[in-house]
Write an enzyme that holds these catalytic residues in place. Structure first.
Site, short mmCIF file in Angstrom:
data_model
loop_
_atom_site.label_atom_id
_atom_site.label_comp_id
_atom_site.label_asym_id
_atom_site.label_seq_id
_atom_site.Cartn_x
_atom_site.Cartn_y
_atom_site.Cartn_z
CG HIS A 250 31.72 -0.29 11.04
ND1 HIS A 250 30.68 -0.87 10.36
CD2 HIS A 250 31.35 -0.32 12.35
CE1 HIS A 250 29.74 -1.24 11.20
NE2 HIS A 250 30.11 -0.90 12.42
CG ASP B 192 26.21 -1.80 13.49
OD1 ASP B 192 27.24 -1.17 13.24
OD2 ASP B 192 26.20 -2.95 13.98
CD GLU C 112 32.82 -3.20 13.45
OE1 GLU C 112 32.83 -3.23 14.68
OE2 GLU C 112 31.86 -3.66 12.78
CD GLU C 113 29.14 -5.15 11.56
OE1 GLU C 113 29.35 -6.07 12.38
OE2 GLU C 113 28.44 -4.15 11.81
CG ASP D 191 29.98 0.83 15.66
OD1 ASP D 191 28.88 0.66 15.09
OD2 ASP D 191 30.96 0.09 15.46
CG HIS E 239 24.50 -7.22 13.49
ND1 HIS E 239 25.66 -7.94 13.58
CD2 HIS E 239 24.89 -5.93 13.47
CE1 HIS E 239 26.70 -7.12 13.63
NE2 HIS E 239 26.25 -5.88 13.58
ZN LIG Z 1 28.97 -1.47 14.17
#
Ligand SMILES: [Zn+2]
Length: 352
Positions: free
Chosen positions: A70, A174, A203-204, A226, A317
């Site tokens: 992603h 990420d 994707e998120e 990923d 994140h």
């Molecule tokens: Zn990811």
């Protein structure tokens, strides 16, 4: 053989410093398209913004192997202009609200600097400091004359990519790890498979790009590439952490299962034995929550055998996560080795 040297690190740096929050992945997409130019048999951008690159093999009977990475990252979207350079915003993807006050951000394709304003300690009472600040009382402040940004613009934490010895630090490992890995794999695609590389969007916020990419490609099998959280800090009391899910330094994390997918055991075995045959370290990610593009891909069409492999990183994140360069190198090496030694009977083998 693909390798990771200065050129690949420079590419990762550019990818990581781009602002590409879900639904507005254009900045990463431009880099991907430029890097893939001349490297694939077919490259297209689909209706949602996925980049779909096909590199066809030459063997007579070839498996269609989809790799998915992603392009999007978690971040923020401006939703209202309160004047004086102050903007209300919402979170895009999974970001912990407690971490926001006081963080610098970059907004839009022009990377306009701003800050999620925090009231200074002089002006807060002890009682107030015990509580989380609700999102609706936070603002992004770009300073007076904030006309260059507008509601709808995306923003990310303003952290710059850094390499520090064996460590890599960034806001977007990420999943720029996955994007950079796929670019290298397309460049060095083995001749006896059809390599179908999907650089996916959104994707998120629910694996949305991967769903349509899998439909288009109709692959025989698929792997999501990923970055995965490493919960591997030592215990505060000096005790060994025995509940880690993945650990930095142990190599790529092969998924047995996560919150959205039970990996096809044939793919798990194939990846693990590729690592063993080539002497590349790997770890099995402990089952649990989270998910990758595989969560959407395995349920596409009439079902697609799927799995995932990720580079572990701490503090996923957040404003900055930390990974090991060697884990990235080993992820690329293991994937290349696995693709070069893909048993033609893999999918006719028993699952268990
Ligand atoms: Zn990811």
């Amino acid at each position: 053989m693909p390798t990771i040297g200065n050129a690949q690190l420079k590419l990762l740096e550019r990818l990581c410093n781009a602002v590409a929050v879900s639904g507005d992945e254009g900045e990463v997409r431009q880099i991907v398209l430029a890097e893939l130019s001349g490297q694939a048999d077919e490259i297209k951008v689909d209706a949602l913004g996925n980049v779909l690159a096909t590199r066809s093999g030459t063997a007579k009977k070839r498996l269609r192997v989809m790799l998915s990475a992603h392009m999007d990252e978690v971040g923020f979207i401006l939703v209202a202009d309160d004047g004086e350079g102050l903007f209300r915003f919402e979170i895009v993807g999974g970001v912990d609200e407690r971490q926001l006050p006081g963080k610098p951000v970059l907004i839009g394709n022009d990377h306009v600097p701003g800050v999620i304003g925090a009231r200074p300690i002089h002006l807060t009472k002890a009682e107030e400091r015990r509580h989380k600040i609700p999102l609706d009382s936070l603002r992004i402040d770009v300073g007076p004359g904030g006309a260059k940004v507008k509601p709808g613009d995306r923003a990310t934490f303003a952290t710059r990519f850094t390499r520090s010895g064996p460590a890599l630090l960034s806001k977007a490992l990420d999943n720029r790890f996955g994007v950079a890995t796929l670019i290298e794999l397309v460049r060095h695609a083995p001749a006896d498979i059809d390599l179908l590389a999907a650089f996916t969007v959104q994707e998120e916020i629910g694996l949305r790009g991967a769903k349509v990419a899998a439909y288009t490609f109709a692959p025989d099998l698929a792997l999501a590439v990923d970055a995965t959280p490493a919960n591997d800090l030592p215990g505060w009391d000096g005790e060994e952490n025995v509940s880690y899910n993945t650990r930095l330094g142990l190599g790529p994390a092969i998924y047995v299962g996560d919150g959205t997918t039970l990996s096809d055991p044939r793919l798990v075995r194939w990846l693990a034995s590729a690592g063993e045959a080539a002497g590349i370290p790997y770890q099995l990610r402990q089952p649990g929550g989270g998910g990758t593009d595989a969560g959407a891909i395995h349920r596409a069409r009439a079902g697609i055998p799927s799995g995932s492999i990720s580079v572990p990183h701490r503090y996923s994140h957040t404003a900055v996560s930390v990974a090991r360069l060697d884990d990235w190198k080993n992820t690329l090496a293991l994937l290349q080795s696995a693709l070069e030694h893909l048993p033609s009977g893999l999918l006719t083998a028993e699952r268990a």
